[in-house]
Design a protein around this motif. Structure first.
Motif, PDB file in Angstrom:
ATOM      1  N   ILE A 103      29.581  31.312  58.144  1.00  9.40           N
ATOM      2  CA  ILE A 103      30.265  32.616  58.064  1.00  9.40           C
ATOM      3  C   ILE A 103      30.188  33.182  56.652  1.00  9.40           C
ATOM      4  O   ILE A 103      29.904  34.365  56.444  1.00  9.40           O
ATOM      5  N   LEU A 104      30.412  32.319  55.664  1.00  7.18           N
ATOM      6  CA  LEU A 104      30.373  32.771  54.266  1.00  7.18           C
ATOM      7  C   LEU A 104      28.969  33.236  53.879  1.00  7.18           C
ATOM      8  O   LEU A 104      28.815  34.246  53.177  1.00  7.18           O
ATOM      9  N   CYS A 105      27.959  32.506  54.332  1.00  8.93           N
ATOM     10  CA  CYS A 105      26.578  32.921  54.036  1.00  8.93           C
ATOM     11  C   CYS A 105      26.263  34.264  54.682  1.00  8.93           C
ATOM     12  O   CYS A 105      25.613  35.130  54.067  1.00  8.93           O
ATOM     13  N   PHE A 106      26.713  34.455  55.917  1.00  8.35           N
ATOM     14  CA  PHE A 106      26.479  35.720  56.602  1.00  8.35           C
ATOM     15  C   PHE A 106      27.202  36.866  55.885  1.00  8.35           C
ATOM     16  O   PHE A 106      26.619  37.935  55.649  1.00  8.35           O
ATOM     17  N   MET A 107      28.464  36.647  55.524  1.00  6.06           N
ATOM     18  CA  MET A 107      29.231  37.672  54.816  1.00  6.06           C
ATOM     19  C   MET A 107      28.619  37.958  53.444  1.00  6.06           C
ATOM     20  O   MET A 107      28.567  39.115  53.002  1.00  6.06           O
ATOM     21  N   GLY A 108      28.147  36.894  52.776  1.00  7.67           N
ATOM     22  CA  GLY A 108      27.502  37.083  51.478  1.00  7.67           C
ATOM     23  C   GLY A 108      26.240  37.919  51.585  1.00  7.67           C
ATOM     24  O   GLY A 108      25.981  38.784  50.739  1.00  7.67           O
ATOM     25  N   SER A 109      25.448  37.694  52.640  1.00 10.27           N
ATOM     26  CA  SER A 109      24.228  38.474  52.820  1.00 10.27           C
ATOM     27  C   SER A 109      24.543  39.938  53.111  1.00 10.27           C
ATOM     28  O   SER A 109      23.843  40.843  52.636  1.00 10.27           O
ATOM     29  N   LYS A 110      25.619  40.180  53.893  1.00  4.64           N
ATOM     30  CA  LYS A 110      26.019  41.565  54.178  1.00  4.64           C
ATOM     31  C   LYS A 110      26.514  42.263  52.910  1.00  4.64           C
ATOM     32  O   LYS A 110      26.204  43.437  52.675  1.00  4.64           O
ATOM     33  N   TRP A 111      27.284  41.541  52.097  1.00  5.02           N
ATOM     34  CA  TRP A 111      27.768  42.131  50.839  1.00  5.02           C
ATOM     35  C   TRP A 111      26.595  42.432  49.921  1.00  5.02           C
ATOM     36  O   TRP A 111      26.545  43.493  49.280  1.00  5.02           O
ATOM     37  N   LEU A 112      25.642  41.501  49.819  1.00  4.92           N
ATOM     38  CA  LEU A 112      24.461  41.727  48.983  1.00  4.92           C
ATOM     39  C   LEU A 112      23.656  42.928  49.472  1.00  4.92           C
ATOM     40  O   LEU A 112      23.131  43.707  48.672  1.00  4.92           O
ATOM     41  N   SER A 113      23.543  43.076  50.791  1.00 10.28           N
ATOM     42  CA  SER A 113      22.818  44.212  51.342  1.00 10.28           C
ATOM     43  C   SER A 113      23.455  45.524  50.900  1.00 10.28           C
ATOM     44  O   SER A 113      22.760  46.471  50.500  1.00 10.28           O
ATOM     45  N   HIS A 114      24.793  45.590  50.942  1.00 14.72           N
ATOM     46  CA  HIS A 114      25.509  46.780  50.487  1.00 14.72           C
ATOM     47  C   HIS A 114      25.330  46.974  48.983  1.00 14.72           C
ATOM     48  O   HIS A 114      25.103  48.099  48.509  1.00 14.72           O
ATOM     49  N   PHE A 115      25.412  45.899  48.207  1.00 16.93           N
ATOM     50  CA  PHE A 115      25.258  45.958  46.751  1.00 16.93           C
ATOM     51  C   PHE A 115      23.869  46.479  46.386  1.00 16.93           C
ATOM     52  O   PHE A 115      23.721  47.337  45.508  1.00 16.93           O
ATOM     53  N   ILE A 116      22.839  45.978  47.045  1.00 22.70           N
ATOM     54  CA  ILE A 116      21.462  46.396  46.767  1.00 22.70           C
ATOM     55  C   ILE A 116      21.277  47.879  47.090  1.00 22.70           C
ATOM     56  O   ILE A 116      20.695  48.633  46.298  1.00 22.70           O
ATOM     57  N   TYR A 117      21.765  48.303  48.234  1.00 22.19           N
ATOM     58  CA  TYR A 117      21.603  49.705  48.628  1.00 22.19           C
ATOM     59  C   TYR A 117      22.330  50.635  47.658  1.00 22.19           C
ATOM     60  O   TYR A 117      21.778  51.659  47.230  1.00 22.19           O
ATOM     61  N   LYS A 118      23.543  50.251  47.285  1.00 22.63           N
ATOM     62  CA  LYS A 118      24.369  51.116  46.443  1.00 22.63           C
ATOM     63  C   LYS A 118      23.827  51.221  45.017  1.00 22.63           C
ATOM     64  O   LYS A 118      23.935  52.269  44.386  1.00 22.63           O
ATOM     65  N   ASN A 119      23.257  50.143  44.497  1.00 21.26           N
ATOM     66  CA  ASN A 119      22.828  50.127  43.101  1.00 21.26           C
ATOM     67  C   ASN A 119      21.338  50.363  42.895  1.00 21.26           C
ATOM     68  O   ASN A 119      20.930  50.748  41.798  1.00 21.26           O
ATOM     69  N   PHE A 120      20.541  50.144  43.925  1.00 26.10           N
ATOM     70  CA  PHE A 120      19.095  50.286  43.762  1.00 26.10           C
ATOM     71  C   PHE A 120      18.481  51.353  44.659  1.00 26.10           C
ATOM     72  O   PHE A 120      17.290  51.627  44.548  1.00 26.10           O
ATOM     73  N   HIS A 121      19.270  51.942  45.561  1.00 22.21           N
ATOM     74  CA  HIS A 121      18.733  52.976  46.446  1.00 22.21           C
ATOM     75  C   HIS A 121      19.509  54.291  46.346  1.00 22.21           C
ATOM     76  O   HIS A 121      18.959  55.300  45.929  1.00 22.21           O
ATOM     77  N   PHE A 122      20.763  54.282  46.727  1.00 16.73           N
ATOM     78  CA  PHE A 122      21.515  55.540  46.786  1.00 16.73           C
ATOM     79  C   PHE A 122      23.000  55.278  46.620  1.00 16.73           C
ATOM     80  O   PHE A 122      23.576  54.414  47.282  1.00 16.73           O
TER      81      PHE A 122
END
Length: 522
Positions: free
Chosen positions: A495-514
């Motif tokens: 669960i923690l790995c899944f939540m971590g991947s979702k948080w990273l996905s949001h972090f990447i989009y917000k800081n490197f895309h839009f």
């Protein structure tokens, strides 16, 4: 966006000069990085205040009345100046890089045979394919990947695969050569001269790019930032010269350089500037005693506050020598597009990574980007020469903006002269997500952010794989084969790995895309 660093005084620059007589790189025995000031011809005035203290509704600029007329020799020539292309730290010696400046498509590439960066016209003379999509072959030649033609550093065609070996040497014909622009590296930046006229072949011996002595001072540590901006060069420089917008457009992003300075929506205050000079080469203004702001045409805007202080453990202390300095290069790309290269002092001493600083710089740019693009549309509707009729600038806080528009009108025709090959019309305003995109405007052009982007994506995928693997292990394991506590631990880890991947996905989009910026909720 004018202050492109998180801890910086709102004031500043030293005069920059064209360094004609000294080496391009390190300047020896320099007692002070600021002692060599630009040599400018004495103007008809020495010092005066830009705008009358009383509010005036006159549409004309008071500068125009004081500076007098000028002859044809003082007309600014947009294609007879050096332009910065990219910081060397963000170029890859293994691959050519395509850029547009002054409406010209160019390619910058590393000539390993001569150990120099070269700038060519971005078209193969064969069938006009872009050389920037090519490669550097094993012999260090620039190869067009459409038909394999190869070129040396001087533009000479070295090899045409389709030419028979026993036939005429067609690769030696003048029409087989690539078009070469004069170029050089200075202060860690590749510069080029946007003309292939033979009379400019040795222009570097006569005129060099503006020399920035601070960048050769070993006591000052800098980082470079570059980004393509979806609004025009004129608006970009105008915005940088406007300190009074910072408490409003960049609310909640920048920190105050002094405890008495407020950078919030109640922080607006009158500002008083004094004009030191205005001529074809640019202008200089001062604020307070030592704060200097310099514009060196066409690209350099330099701010220096040598007396700035900061609060350290409750006491005012003098800042390190670099923290009162910001150097910005504004590059005209095409109508409605520009490029910014910011040279900033390092401020993150604990997490001293360029990509960390670049997240802040991108947020600063995004926070007023949409405002400026819409503003540019309205200015174009009014007409560039009607700026002072369309805008009402009654206070001294707009001194530098008005002074820049005066310089633009007096010496440069009121706008960038793109020549005859470029249509001056603005492109339509794209959707916000496309307008404020960070990936194509910055990340792919920045070596450190590209590395961080790839690293975070790899970590995100690893977390997803690990989460799926843990679930698979639990599913494949029969009840009772492993203790309940271990099974619960695996479930929690999945669960923690899944939540971590979702948080990273949001972090990447917000800081490197839009990252959208809604001022109403800030």
């Amino acid at each position: 966006m004018e202050a492109l660093t998180t801890v910086m005084s709102i004031a500043p620059p030293s005069l920059i000069r064209n360094h004609l007589s000294k080496p391009i790189f390190r300047q020896k025995n320099l007692k002070s990085p600021f002692r060599s000031l630009t040599e400018f011809p004495r103007s008809k005035f020495t010092k005066f205040t830009a705008i009358s203290p009383s509010v005036s509704t006159e549409p004309t600029s008071p500068f125009e009345e004081k500076t007098g007329s000028h002859d044809q020799d003082e007309k600014f020539d947009w294609f007879s100046n050096w332009y910065p292309l990219m910081p060397v730290c963000d170029l890859d010696k293994r691959a050519p890089c395509g850029k547009k400046v002054m409406g010209l498509d160019v390619v910058v590439w590393w000539d390993k045979n001569e150990n120099e960066w070269r700038v060519f016209d971005d078209r193969c003379p064969h069938r006009l394919a872009p050389l920037s999509e090519g490669r550097i072959d094993q012999w260090g030649r620039l190869q067009c990947v459409y038909h394999g033609w190869c070129f040396g550093g001087s533009g000479d065609c070295k090899f045409i695969p389709q030419a028979p070996g026993d036939g005429p040497p067609v690769h030696s014909f003048p029409k087989a050569c690539a078009t070469v622009y004069p170029s050089t590296v200075q202060n860690g930046i590749v510069w080029f001269w946007p003309s292939t006229d033979p009379k400019y072949k040795d222009i570097l011996t006569k005129k060099k790019p503006p020399y920035i002595p601070e960048l050769d001072d070993p006591s000052i540590s800098f980082q470079m930032f570059n980004r393509d901006i979806p609004y025009g060069y004129e608006v970009l420089i105008e915005n940088l010269m406007d300190p009074s917008h910072i408490p409003y457009a960049h609310h909640g992003i920048l920190k105050a350089p002094q405890p008495s300075v407020k950078l919030d929506r109640e922080g607006g205050t009158p500002m008083d500037f004094n004009i030191q000079k205005l001529d074809k080469s640019g202008f200089t203004t001062t604020k307070q005693q030592d704060c200097k702001w310099n514009f060196v045409s066409p690209c350099l805007f330099h701010l220096k506050d040598p007396g700035s202080t900061q609060l350290i453990q409750g006491k005012l202390a003098k800042k390190p020598p670099g923290e009162g300095i910001v150097i910005v290069l504004c590059i005209p790309v095409s109508p409605g597009n520009s490029r910014l290269i910011a040279i900033l002092p390092r401020t993150f001493w604990v997490f001293n990574s360029r990509w960390v600083n670049h997240m802040i710089q991108n947020l600063i740019i995004d926070s007023d980007l949409y405002l400026l693009r819409v503003q540019e549309e309205k200015l174009m509707e009014a007409g560039p020469l009607n700026w002072q009729k369309a805008c009402f600038v009654p206070t001294k806080a707009d001194t530098m903006v008005t002074l820049y528009r005066t310089w633009l009108k007096k010496y440069a025709g009121g706008q960038v002269d793109w020549g005859t090959d470029v249509n001056g019309a603005l492109p339509p305003i794209p959707p916000r997500e496309q307008l404020m995109d960070r990936y194509w405007s910055h990340v792919v052009n920045c070596s450190c952010c590209t590395g961080a982007y790839k690293g975070f994506n790899a970590l995100k995928i690893s977390l997803q794989v690990f989460s799926v693997a843990l679930v698979a292990i639990m599913a494949a394991t029969k009840q009772g084969m492993i203790p309940v506590a271990a099974r619960n631990t695996l479930a929690v880890a999945a669960i923690l790995c899944f939540m971590g991947s979702k948080w990273l996905s949001h972090f990447i989009y917000k800081n490197f895309h839009f990252h959208d910026y809604n001022h109403a909720f800030k």
